[in-house]
Design an enzyme around this catalytic site. Structure first.
Site, PDB file in Angstrom:
ATOM      1  N   GLY A 318       0.837  -1.194   0.000  1.00 17.07           N
ATOM      2  CA  GLY A 318       0.000   0.000   0.000  1.00 17.07           C
ATOM      3  C   GLY A 318       0.871   1.243   0.000  1.00 17.07           C
ATOM      4  N   GLU A 319       0.404   2.294   0.640  1.00 16.77           N
ATOM      5  CA  GLU A 319       1.086   3.587   0.767  1.00 16.77           C
ATOM      6  C   GLU A 319       1.107   4.382  -0.541  1.00 16.77           C
ATOM      7  OE1 GLU A 319       5.049   3.160   2.315  1.00 16.77           O
ATOM      8  OE2 GLU A 319       4.397   2.093   4.119  1.00 16.77           O
TER       9      GLU A 319
END
Length: 353
Positions: A318-319
């Site tokens: 993610g991120e």
């Protein structure tokens, strides 16, 4: 709701005429036909989006939407909830994986507090769009009201629109941060796709077998309690979604309304994109899926969108990390369309193959 309705009304399909013109040029360039494979597909899509044979990518930015989740209290994550705020601190200091990859691809990273459970320090350079201090626990009731879900969508759209119109960004990426957010994301696909929860549930941050079984039960309970209607994507988002998921979906809608390309990251970002494309199917014309996440439910999401991810690297962070990596490929596709000469321009004999 009126603001969201106006946003949805502005979304038009990408241009099939410009896509056809792009294919005509791509097929005339000095190489065997279709020899750059999916890079050419991306190039043609960019031409359709920008209505131009010179689709500029230019300035790039990734929005990492952060929010907490009441369902984290059910023990569905390997990490405690305070890690969300701690990771936001790492983002703003430039320490995290997304920061390193964004620098590599030449993109800015902007963190958005959509609903972190704690108050972030006032000197942290984040966009403060807090919808609440974490959602309610979806295992016992709705994550948020429909009104808050609408606000989340419009916030995401406005963030993208401001970055484009006021700062000149031309290529957008999305990412997420929120402990426990694979749980609402799984609930969203289960609600919209009608598939068994167990077939869609992954290990998230690395939970063990006991926590995995608990996570499956929690998602099943959330669906039983909230009874989301698959024909009501806004209701699904309000019932079992998340604040950052709403903003991620809104970002897709905002980009589509502006006719600019947007790349979504992995599991959580794609959940937001899926909601957006159910609200406005034409928004999918402006969306690229950066990579195939290792989260088991992601393939179902991508299939529901009718798309093929750009990369497949077994990532599940993610991120915005997948968005960062895919940006250079999207940019490369645009450059091939614009800069590669045709057989006629280069004076090279064309055999037609």
């Amino acid at each position: 709701m009126e603001k969201l309705d106006r946003l949805l009304e502005r979304i038009e399909p990408a241009s099939k005429d410009w896509e056809a013109k792009a294919w005509e040029r791509l097929h005339a360039q000095i190489r065997p036909r279709d020899s750059l494979g999916r890079l050419e597909v991306i190039a043609a899509r960019l031409a359709a989006i920008k209505r131009s044979l010179t689709p500029a990518v230019g300035r790039k930015i990734i929005f990492t939407m952060a929010g907490d989740h009441g369902v984290a209290a059910e023990g569905v994550s390997a990490y405690p909830q305070e890690v969300t705020a701690q990771m936001v601190g790492s983002f703003v200091r430039g320490w995290a994986s997304i920061n390193i990859l964004a620098v590599h691809c030449g993109a800015a990273v902007r963190v958005v507090d959509c609903g972190v459970a704690s108050d972030l320090p006032p000197d942290w350079p984040v966009l403060r769009r807090k919808l609440g201090k974490g959602t309610a626990n979806i295992a016992v009731g709705p994550a948020m009201s429909r009104e808050v879900a609408v606000r989340g969508l419009t916030i995401g759209a406005e963030i993208v629109q401001d970055a484009h119109l006021k700062e000149g960004y031309l290529l957008f990426g999305t990412g997420d941060m929120g402990i426990g957010n694979t749980t609402p994301s799984t609930a969203i696909i289960a609600a919209l796709g009608g598939k068994p929860v167990r077939d869609l549930t992954g290990r998230g941050t690395g939970i063990d077998d006991v926590a995995f079984e608990r996570k499956v039960r929690v998602i099943e309970r959330a669906l039983a309690v909230n009874r989301p209607d698959p024909n009501d994507p806004l209701g699904v988002l309000a019932g079992v979604g998340g604040f950052e998921i709403a903003a991620l979906g809104g970002a897709v809608l905002g980009a589509a309304a502006l006719r600019v390309p947007i790349i979504c990251d992995g599991f959580i970002a794609t959940a937001g994109a899926l909601v957006a494309c159910r609200l406005a199917p034409k928004a999918a014309d402006y969306l690229f899926v950066s990579h195939r996440s290792r989260e088991v439910g992601h393939t179902a999401m991508v299939d529901m969108l009718g798309m093929r991810p750009i990369l497949d690297l077994d990532m599940r962070l993610g991120e915005g990390t997948g968005s960062a990596l895919a940006m250079n490929i999207v940019e490369a596709a645009a450059k091939v369309l614009v800069e590669c000469k045709t057989f006629e321009e280069a004076g090279v004999t064309d055999t037609g193959h």
